[in-house]
Write an enzyme that holds these catalytic residues in place. Structure first.
Site, PDB file in Angstrom:
ATOM      1  N   HIS A  10       1.111  -1.144  -0.318  1.00 17.97           N
ATOM      2  CA  HIS A  10       0.140  -0.432   0.016  1.00 17.97           C
ATOM      3  C   HIS A  10       0.396   0.779   0.166  1.00 17.97           C
ATOM      4  O   HIS A  10       1.740   1.686   0.692  1.00 17.97           O
ATOM      5  CB  HIS A  10      -0.876   0.033   1.033  1.00 17.97           C
ATOM      6  CG  HIS A  10      -0.532  -0.021   2.195  1.00 17.97           C
ATOM      7  ND1 HIS A  10       0.623   1.462   3.258  1.00 17.97           N
ATOM      8  CD2 HIS A  10      -0.242  -0.592   3.294  1.00 17.97           C
ATOM      9  CE1 HIS A  10       1.246   0.864   4.441  1.00 17.97           C
ATOM     10  NE2 HIS A  10       1.113  -0.230   4.301  1.00 17.97           N
ATOM     11  N   GLN A  12       2.176   5.387   1.578  1.00 21.57           N
ATOM     12  CA  GLN A  12       2.373   5.929   2.272  1.00 21.57           C
ATOM     13  C   GLN A  12       0.987   6.520   3.148  1.00 21.57           C
ATOM     14  O   GLN A  12       0.396   6.882   2.754  1.00 21.57           O
ATOM     15  CB  GLN A  12       3.588   6.611   2.166  1.00 21.57           C
ATOM     16  CG  GLN A  12       3.387   7.625   3.624  1.00 21.57           C
ATOM     17  CD  GLN A  12       3.862   8.798   3.252  1.00 21.57           C
ATOM     18  OE1 GLN A  12       3.497   9.763   3.102  1.00 21.57           O
ATOM     19  NE2 GLN A  12       5.567   9.192   3.672  1.00 21.57           N
ATOM     20  N   ASN A  16       2.507   6.119   8.756  1.00 20.07           N
ATOM     21  CA  ASN A  16       3.667   5.761   8.029  1.00 20.07           C
ATOM     22  C   ASN A  16       4.343   7.375   8.224  1.00 20.07           C
ATOM     23  O   ASN A  16       5.161   7.036   8.651  1.00 20.07           O
ATOM     24  CB  ASN A  16       3.370   5.232   6.771  1.00 20.07           C
ATOM     25  CG  ASN A  16       3.114   3.701   6.135  1.00 20.07           C
ATOM     26  OD1 ASN A  16       2.238   3.772   5.429  1.00 20.07           O
ATOM     27  ND2 ASN A  16       3.109   3.445   7.199  1.00 20.07           N
ATOM     28  N   ARG A  63      -5.756   0.831   4.126  1.00 20.87           N
ATOM     29  CA  ARG A  63      -5.187   1.091   3.532  1.00 20.87           C
ATOM     30  C   ARG A  63      -4.945   0.692   1.926  1.00 20.87           C
ATOM     31  O   ARG A  63      -3.958   1.263   0.926  1.00 20.87           O
ATOM     32  CB  ARG A  63      -3.502   1.188   4.194  1.00 20.87           C
ATOM     33  CG  ARG A  63      -2.646  -0.149   5.237  1.00 20.87           C
ATOM     34  CD  ARG A  63      -2.570  -0.009   5.926  1.00 20.87           C
ATOM     35  NE  ARG A  63      -1.458  -0.583   6.661  1.00 20.87           N
ATOM     36  CZ  ARG A  63      -1.799  -1.335   7.800  1.00 20.87           C
ATOM     37  NH1 ARG A  63      -3.768  -0.782   8.090  1.00 20.87           N
ATOM     38  NH2 ARG A  63      -1.404  -1.769   8.269  1.00 20.87           N
ATOM     39  N   GLU A  90      -1.717  -7.328   6.811  1.00 23.09           N
ATOM     40  CA  GLU A  90      -0.630  -7.082   7.755  1.00 23.09           C
ATOM     41  C   GLU A  90      -0.785  -8.403   9.262  1.00 23.09           C
ATOM     42  O   GLU A  90      -1.692  -8.479   9.383  1.00 23.09           O
ATOM     43  CB  GLU A  90      -0.665  -5.678   7.709  1.00 23.09           C
ATOM     44  CG  GLU A  90       1.133  -5.728   8.656  1.00 23.09           C
ATOM     45  CD  GLU A  90       1.945  -5.653   7.492  1.00 23.09           C
ATOM     46  OE1 GLU A  90       2.337  -7.419   7.967  1.00 23.09           O
ATOM     47  OE2 GLU A  90       3.389  -4.759   6.929  1.00 23.09           O
TER      48      GLU A  90
END
Length: 204
Positions: A10, A12, A16, A63, A90
């Site tokens: 993905h 930014q 992040n 995201r 994730e």
């Protein structure tokens, strides 16, 4: 493996940019993140001989879905056709989700001497749990032979590691780009760099 897989992370996100950990929680793409997704989408469009032969699979985290929708629009694939797959999400980073990395550095200054420091989080999802779900995805005969996969930094590294049979240390020695993506085909991995202005920090 006979599949042809374009694998990307993905763009930014706000977290992040703030040096905060996300894991299973989420934050929206920044303007730079939108740009990164758009540039990768255009690059993919130029590489696909026939877009109708390709299916987009995405982590269900926001995201990744945002990125997948931008990529789909650039390629000319209907975003409603994106397949959400929880196997691509994730690592859960347990008690460190939403934590600021600079704060962790103060509390545990030696933590960052190891590349897999993310997984030291209390209640973090294990490497082997993520490896198992990526192995399951790659072995799944219901997944088409030509796929574009939108995932995450750490999970993407594990994905590449499983594909090439990397050791644990090799997996965590890889970079986690948001301005590049990878072609996994014929038991080889090729990196495709895109021209965007990236942030100095890379966080999950």
């Amino acid at each position: 493996m006979s599949k042809n897989i374009f694998l990307l992370r993905h763009g930014q996100t706000v977290f992040n940019a703030q040096q905060r950990l996300q894991g299973h929680c989420n934050s929206d793409l920044t303007d730079l993140g939108h740009q990164q997704a758009s540039v990768i989408g255009l690059s993919l469009k130029n590489k696909l001989a026939n877009k109708r032969q390709w299916t987009i699979y995405s982590s269900p985290l926001g995201r990744a879905i945002q990125t997948a929708e931008i990529v789909a629009q650039q390629i000319g694939i209907d975003p409603s056709e994106i397949v959400q797959d929880a196997r691509l999400q994730e690592f859960c980073l347990g008690d460190w989700e939403k934590a600021y990395i600079p704060d962790l550095k103060i509390i545990q200054p030696r933590l960052f001497e190891q590349r897999d420091w993310y997984l030291m989080a209390p209640n973090s999802e294990s490497y082997y749990a993520v490896k198992d779900r990526i192995e399951d995805f790659l072995a799944d005969i219901s997944v088409p032979d030509n796929v574009i996969v939108i995932s995450h930094g750490l999970t993407g590294a594990v994905f590449r590691g499983v594909y090439l049979g990397m050791t644990y240390n090799e997996v965590f020695s890889q970079d986690l780009p948001q301005d590049a993506y990878f072609l996994l085909a014929n038991d080889k991995i090729s990196r495709i760099q895109c021209e965007t202005h990236t942030a100095d920090t890379v966080t999950i």
